[in-house]
Design an enzyme around this catalytic site. Structure first.
Site, PDB file in Angstrom:
ATOM      1  N   GLY A 278       0.808  -1.219   0.000  1.00  0.00           N
ATOM      2  CA  GLY A 278       0.000   0.000   0.000  1.00  0.00           C
ATOM      3  C   GLY A 278       0.837   1.263   0.000  1.00  0.00           C
ATOM      4  O   GLY A 278       0.529   2.235  -0.700  1.00  0.00           O
ATOM      5  N   CYS A 279       1.917   1.252   0.762  1.00  0.00           N
ATOM      6  CA  CYS A 279       2.784   2.423   0.868  1.00  0.00           C
ATOM      7  C   CYS A 279       3.543   2.661  -0.436  1.00  0.00           C
ATOM      8  O   CYS A 279       3.760   3.804  -0.832  1.00  0.00           O
ATOM      9  CB  CYS A 279       3.743   2.266   2.038  1.00  0.00           C
ATOM     10  SG  CYS A 279       2.857   2.121   3.614  1.00  0.00           S
TER      11      CYS A 279
END
Length: 156
Positions: free
Chosen positions: A44-45
């Site tokens: 996600g990051c």
């Protein structure tokens, strides 16, 4: 409790980043997006950083600085920024100074366990240093576009 609130100036701080020191004073005169993310090199990051990178020209066109923040070390950030070709700085906050200031450290569930970590959050700061909008508990898909839209709406 957060020391920042919408409509108020953000508190003073000095932080080390992949591109030198960052402070509210250094940001004055430009819009700024400060986004907090849990960890370098996680799915996600990485997607969030890539979305910010891919839309970076739009942020620059709006005279806006983009800055990522996590608790990772500067060394980790440098590797992540190089691997993802990030044109914007990443602040290393291992002591959680900025995380505490912006109240983004929360208890989260990870694989059935309670862990302390960064709640993915973004803050839009105007050229005078006031917080004009915040997003908390956000989802990555479409978020960068939402921030760009808010930036254009506030800048008009």
């Amino acid at each position: 409790m957060s020391l920042v609130s919408v409509g108020q100036p953000i508190p003073d701080f000095t932080a080390h980043s992949t591109q030198g020191e960052v402070s509210p004073q250094a940001l004055k005169g430009r819009w700024a997006v400060l986004y907090f993310y849990p960890k370098d090199n996680t799915p996600g990051c990485t997607t969030e950083a890539q979305d910010s990178r891919d839309n970076y020209k739009d942020f620059l066109a709006a005279e806006c600085t983009v800055i990522g923040v996590s608790r990772d070390s500067l060394k980790s950030h440098i590797g992540f920024a190089e691997k993802q070709e990030l044109p914007f700085p990443l602040i290393a906050d291992p002591e959680e100074t900025l995380c505490t200031l912006f109240d983004v450290i929360k208890m989260k569930n990870m694989y059935g366990k309670q862990v302390r970590g960064i709640e993915r959050s973004t803050f839009l700061i105007d050229p005078e240093g006031k917080l004009v909008q915040e997003w908390r508990k956000l989802r990555v898909p479409g978020h960068v576009q939402a921030v760009l839209q808010a930036l254009h709406d506030h800048a008009e």
